[in-house]
Enzyme design. Sequence first.
Site, short mmCIF file in Angstrom:
data_model
loop_
_atom_site.label_atom_id
_atom_site.label_comp_id
_atom_site.label_asym_id
_atom_site.label_seq_id
_atom_site.Cartn_x
_atom_site.Cartn_y
_atom_site.Cartn_z
N HIS A 49 0.82 -1.21 0.00
CA HIS A 49 0.00 0.00 0.00
C HIS A 49 0.85 1.26 0.00
O HIS A 49 2.06 1.23 0.29
CB HIS A 49 -0.91 0.00 1.23
CG HIS A 49 -0.15 -0.02 2.53
ND1 HIS A 49 0.45 1.10 3.08
CD2 HIS A 49 0.12 -1.04 3.39
CE1 HIS A 49 1.06 0.78 4.20
NE2 HIS A 49 0.88 -0.51 4.42
N ASN A 55 2.56 5.56 9.04
CA ASN A 55 3.89 5.41 8.45
C ASN A 55 4.69 6.69 8.60
O ASN A 55 5.85 6.68 9.03
CB ASN A 55 3.79 5.09 6.95
CG ASN A 55 3.31 3.69 6.65
OD1 ASN A 55 2.77 3.45 5.57
ND2 ASN A 55 3.49 2.75 7.56
N GLU A 126 -1.49 -6.89 7.37
CA GLU A 126 -0.16 -6.87 7.98
C GLU A 126 -0.12 -7.77 9.22
O GLU A 126 -1.17 -8.15 9.76
CB GLU A 126 0.21 -5.43 8.35
CG GLU A 126 1.60 -5.24 8.94
CD GLU A 126 2.73 -5.66 8.01
OE1 GLU A 126 2.82 -6.87 7.72
OE2 GLU A 126 3.52 -4.78 7.60
#
Length: 268
Positions: A49, A55, A126
């Site tokens: 992604h 992030n 994830e």
Amino acid sequence: MSSRRLIRLAAAGTVAVALCSFAAMSAQAVEPAVKKPKGQPVTIYLTRHGETMLNALERVQGWSDSPLTEDGRQVAEHLGAGLAEAGIDFEAAYSADMVRHWETVALALDEVGYRGEAVRDERLREIAFGKYEGGDGLEMWNEIAVELGYAHVGELFEDPEFDMGAALDAMARLNEGSGLKAETSGEVADRALAALEEIAQKQSKKGGDVLVVSSGLTIIAALEALGADLSEVTAGIENGAVSELVYRNGEWTVRTVNDLGYVEAGSD
């Protein structure tokens, strides 16, 4: 790895040996050979992604979720534009079940003119980080480093023999007793490969290209399980990077790993 068992048959006399041998030969003569699954080749474009808010903040993001940043959306659009420029016409599309995966696959598919809708599959998400979810990434990795016998996280990442699987297994151990779900590398690989296998087998009826959007550590676990060379993936899977997997007659071939070429081509 599965092991083979060697079965030795002992016979009491010459007649018994002859009868057993004849029976075995007869069984081999009539027993049909095991056939590998037939079908058309399938190419899976396994993609991470785009960048998310967590992030950008360097927070731990496994089963936690956050939307794409502006840069993340742009990478997803560039990915799609690059795939379209390469003439790739997807027959199907899948993504993990979270916002970041869905935004990425939707933006990319818009660029390639895909008329259907991607299928969400939670097995592509994830790894679960348990008590570390949403926390400071550096703090988590430092605790993992100490658990593995390093003085600090710097030593861990500087080790040329750094083993991501061992690090993730250490993370799972550190979660013991927390009451929160944390996965080992093997658990992640098993569920991701099960999803990819199911996708590939279904698509092999007519073959073609399939876009699959997942997350970085899940992609690494799947690639490692497929025997890919990850020696060049020193900084992890990049946002928007593609790893091409070919499925043919029940067997996998890893064609490329962590390729940002489509994103770069789409940004021109």
